[in-house]
Every structure is written in structure tokens, then in C-alpha cells.
Design a protein around this motif. Structure first.
Motif, PDB file in Angstrom:
ATOM      1  N   PRO A  47      99.425  31.831   9.235  1.00  8.81           N
ATOM      2  CA  PRO A  47      98.490  32.772   9.861  1.00  8.81           C
ATOM      3  C   PRO A  47      97.821  32.182  11.103  1.00  8.81           C
ATOM      4  O   PRO A  47      97.439  31.022  11.102  1.00  8.81           O
ATOM      5  N   LYS A  48      97.751  32.969  12.153  1.00  7.77           N
ATOM      6  CA  LYS A  48      97.116  32.513  13.380  1.00  7.77           C
ATOM      7  C   LYS A  48      95.861  33.330  13.594  1.00  7.77           C
ATOM      8  O   LYS A  48      95.819  34.500  13.275  1.00  7.77           O
ATOM      9  N   SER A  49      94.846  32.709  14.188  1.00  9.15           N
ATOM     10  CA  SER A  49      93.603  33.458  14.377  1.00  9.15           C
ATOM     11  C   SER A  49      93.774  34.440  15.521  1.00  9.15           C
ATOM     12  O   SER A  49      94.629  34.290  16.383  1.00  9.15           O
ATOM     13  N   THR A 100      93.099  37.193  10.746  1.00 13.33           N
ATOM     14  CA  THR A 100      94.219  36.387  11.241  1.00 13.33           C
ATOM     15  C   THR A 100      95.442  37.293  11.318  1.00 13.33           C
ATOM     16  O   THR A 100      95.456  38.377  10.756  1.00 13.33           O
TER      17      THR A 100
END
Lengths: 239, 212
Positions: A47-49, A100
């Protein structure tokens, strides 16, 4: 009553399955799934912000990009993206990492019928490889209704074109219970009457549709088993 | 089963009456009552007390924004250093490599780091100068930090002298006098991920023979 399928399979028989994990260097999770000649590669990043503005900030969001093997991205690809996104959103635990984004990129390598089920299976395997928290796994199958009224599973592209109607079905996989201290695992049984996604093309009667679902559900047990074995091998090679 | 309270670690979730695994991995148990799912991935799930290698992305008024390969950026307070006051705030540019400790992880909030140990001393935390940093999986980082010493590090340490910092978030930093030593150590560690203990020792012996 038996019908003749071009490749000599039984109506209930699936094409040979194959799955490999973690072969893309840069992607956080990757999987390659094949149903016979249909092959799809899924890559997961996250997961990326950061997330899109109109998404719920209390949940994670899933972004799907579908890349066809030839040609430009058109309406069909957009539809596939939406179906896969909704399916994956229902199996991911979205509240664990709020705000995210998980990106799933699906690349079609070979299309020989049953493309969307193959892609969903690949996406699910890639999410597991990336370590995204999931409620359960999803297994997907294509069921078709021939001109003569028979239900066949996992049609090839030539079979698909001659079908009266077909449906893509996604089921949750079966649960298995483990009691700590005992090495055995007890099969609890599939989710009673659970179904995640169903997309139909063509016209079929309600009885035929329900029959397709029943056949698909029994095939999903075999797919679950295969996915489980594949993941067990992946886990052993990791640790 | 007797009534008992158990602690659920990473990868397990309680759903009303049942406990479900949310990740694929090996179920592990440590006495007296902790269960968790151990798996190796390229991304990191922040955990309080872990030591990680972070890269500074930006600096704000009160915090440095640090990338630790987790779901969100981590915050490192500017005062979280030994003897840190408003007058001697360190200046870290974007791209600086730091060795820090995870202090707080809460759902929905950015992870908080610190460059001091529990007693407020520096204890090797802070900026890592020179050397070479590469990424590994979280499982590989755990293997490097396991005790007794991991076979590949033990074998390398017998013949070469080098300095190493391992972040549980899947980053490894190596420093030595000669660049050839750094390259050899990094390649040995990268290759050791899927090898067993004896295979690791054999591989290291072969690599060292080549440079002698």
C-alpha cells in the motif's frame, strides 16, 4: 448425455492450471496465472500513501489498470477494470491501512477464452504475494451455455464464440480451520451460498443460470485447492 | 481448550468468535500466549520497537518525513536525538539514510520514529555516512538479525572486516574500507536469501577464494 468439446474435455473439466509468484523484481507482489492457453500477469504495488480525492478517507482504495495484449485501451478494458476493482475491494481488508492505495496492473499475455476469470485469479494471487491483508481468497471461473442447452466450464475462445451465453463467476475460497497444537487441519466447508461477482453475456434462462452457478461453485473447490497448494509452495520457498 | 487470553500479532484478526489469518505465511507461537503469521514481503508493516533504515524525503517544522517502505511516510521529530534541543536541530537533506527505532504505530496515523534508545542515548542511531544501501525482503532482514549469527554473516566476518546495519523494513547498509569488500558483502547477502545454512557457507567460501 455427453457433448463433444473441441479439445476432448468433459463438460465439467477445467483446462490445466498453472501459477507462479514473485517473478517481477520491482513489483511488490506479482503472479502469473494460466488457464490452458489464456495467461494473465498481475503486478501489485502498495500500500502506498495518497489516494484520489473522492474516495473514502477511512478506507484504503484499490486501483486497477488493465493492459490488453494488442490494441488500444477501449470500453471493454474499462469495464474489466471496474469489475476487477469491485471484486478485489470486496476481498481486501480496507480498514487496516486507511487513506492508502493499492495498485493492481493486469497484463494480458495470451487470450484463449475466459480472460476475466484468469485475471481475477492472477490478481488475487498477486495480492497474497504482496502481503495485502485479505478477508479470504477469490477463485474465478467461466461457465457457458451451449446452443444445445448444455453447461460447459472454462470454454476456450473458439467455444466461447459459439456459446449461446456465458457467465464469469467469482466465489470465495473454502475455509480451513487449524487448532493450535494439532498439526491436522479440518476443512470447514465452502461459504454456504457465497458469491462475490457474476457477469453474464448473452441470454440464458434463470434455471440455466442457477445451474451454471452450482457447477461453478463445485469447480471453485478444485481451484481453491490448486491456489492453496501453489501458495504453500511459495511460502516454503520464502521462509 | 482451556479458557486463556492469547495475544494476536501480525497477520491475525479477530472476527467476533473466530480468529482468521489475513496473510499467507507460517503460523508461529511464542510462549506464553503470542501467535502471529510470519511471512516475507517487499513492503514493511511498522511494528513498535523495530529498528529500521529510513530515507529522508522532506523536513517540516517539527518532523522529518522519512520513507520506511511502509504504507505511509514516517515522522521523525526533530528533537528525537541525544541532546536534541531547538538550537541544534540536525540538517538532513532529502535522500539521507537514517537508522532509527519505531516508537508509535496507530491505524490511520503516520508511524513515529526516534533516533535515541529507551534511555535517551544515541546508541548508533542517526545518520549513516558513506557505505552502500540495498533493499532486501523483510524475511531476509529477519534472518540476518537472528541469533545465533546468521551463517552468511558469520562466514564473511571470519575473513573480512566490514560494518553492517540491517533494517527490519527490508533495507541493509554495508560499509568497509575497500569498495571491493562492500561489493562482495552486498552480493553475498543478496544471494543468500534463498539458500540454506550450508549453501550460504559454501557460497561465501567460493566468493572469498575469488578475491584471494
Amino acid at each position: 448425455m455427453e457433448i463433444d468439446r473441441a479439445d476432448g474435455r468433459q463438460p465439467n473439466q477445467l483446462r490445466p492450471l498453472s501459477c507462479s509468484h514473485n517473478f517481477l523484481n520491482r513489483a511488490h507482489g506479482s503472479a502469473r496465472w494460466s488457464h490452458g492457453d489464456t495467461t494473465v500477469i498481475a503486478a501489485v504495488y502498495g500500500p502506498k500513501s495518497g489516494k484520489k480525492t473522492n474516495e473514502n478517507p477511512k478506507k484504503a482504495s484499490v486501483e486497477v489498470v488493465w493492459k490488453p495484449n494488442t490494441g488500444h485501451i477501449g470500453r471493454d478494458e474499462k469495464e474489466y477494470e471496474i469489475v476487477v476493482k469491485r471484486t478485489l475491494e470486496s476481498i481486501c481488508l480496507l480498514t487496516v491501512n486507511p487513506s492508502t492505495t493499492v495498485s493492481v496492473i493486469l497484463q494480458v499475455v495470451d487470450d484463449d477464452g475466459g480472460l476475466l476469470p484468469c485475471a481475477i485469479n492472477a490478481a488475487c494471487a498477486a495480492l497474497v504475494d504482496a502481503g495485502i491483508p485479505l478477508k479470504h481468497l477469490a477463485v474465478s471461473i467461466c461457465c457457458g451455455l451451449t446452443e444445445s442447452g448444455f453447461v460447459v466450464l472454462d470454454p476456450t475462445k473458439s467455444e466461447e464464440q459459439s456459446l449461446q451465453a456465458f457467465t464469469y463467476l467469482v466465489f470465495p475460497n473454502s475455509f480451513r480451520s487449524v487448532l493450535p497444537g494439532s498439526p491436522l487441519s479440518v476443512e470447514i466447508g465452502p461459504f454456504e451460498n457465497g458469491i462475490i461477482t457474476s457477469t453474464t453475456h448473452g441470454v440464458m434462462s434463470v434455471e440455466n443460470y442457477l445451474f451454471c452457478i452450482e457447477r461453478g461453485r463445485s469447480a471453485s473447490a478444485a481451484l481453491s485447492e490448486f491456489l492453496r497448494k501453489s501458495l504453500t509452495k511459495w511460502n516454503e520457498s520464502n521462509s | 481448550m482451556v479458557n486463556q487470553t492469547i495475544k494476536l500479532g501480525d497477520g491475525l484478526r479477530q472476527d467476533c468468535d473466530s480468529i482468521a489469518a489475513v496473510k499467507a505465511g507460517t503460523l508461529r507461537f511464542s510462549k506464553p500466549n503470542k501467535y502471529w503469521v510470519e511471512s516475507s514481503h517487499k513492503r514493511y508493516v511498522p511494528c513498535v520497537g523495530d529498528t529500521v533504515l529510513g530515507i529522508v524525503v522532506d523536513s517540516k517544522m517539527d518532523n522529518f518525513l522519512v520513507d520506511i517502505k511502509g504504507p505511509t511516510l514516517a515522522l521523525l521529530p526533530v528533537l528525537a536525538f541525544e541532546g536534541g534541543t531547538r538550537r541544534n536541530i540536525p540538517k538532513f537533506e532529502a535522500g539521507t539514510l537514517l537508522y532509527a527505532r519505531v516508537i508509535k504505530t496507530n491505524a490511520g496515523m503516520n508511524t513515529e520514529l526516534s533516533c535515541t534508545d529507551e534511555r535517551g542515548k544515541a546508541a548508533e542511531f542517526g545518520r549513516l555516512k558513506d557505505g552502500y544501501m540495498f533493499e532486501s525482503s523483510t524475511g531476509s532482514a529477519r534472518m540476518l538479525l537472528s541469533s545465533p549469527t546468521c551463517p552468511v554473516l558469520e562466514a564473511l566476518g571470519k575473513k573480512l572486516s566490514f560494518e553492517i546495519a540491517v533494517g527490519l523494513n527490508g533495507r541493509v547498509w554495508v560499509n568497509a574500507d575497500a569498495p571491493s569488500t562492500i561489493i562482495l558483502v552486498s552480493n553475498a547477502i543478496k544471494a543468500s536469501e534463498s539458500l540454506s545454512a550450508t549453501q550460504q557457507r559454501i557460497m561465501v567460501e567460493k566468493l572469498i577464494q575469488r578475491i584471494e
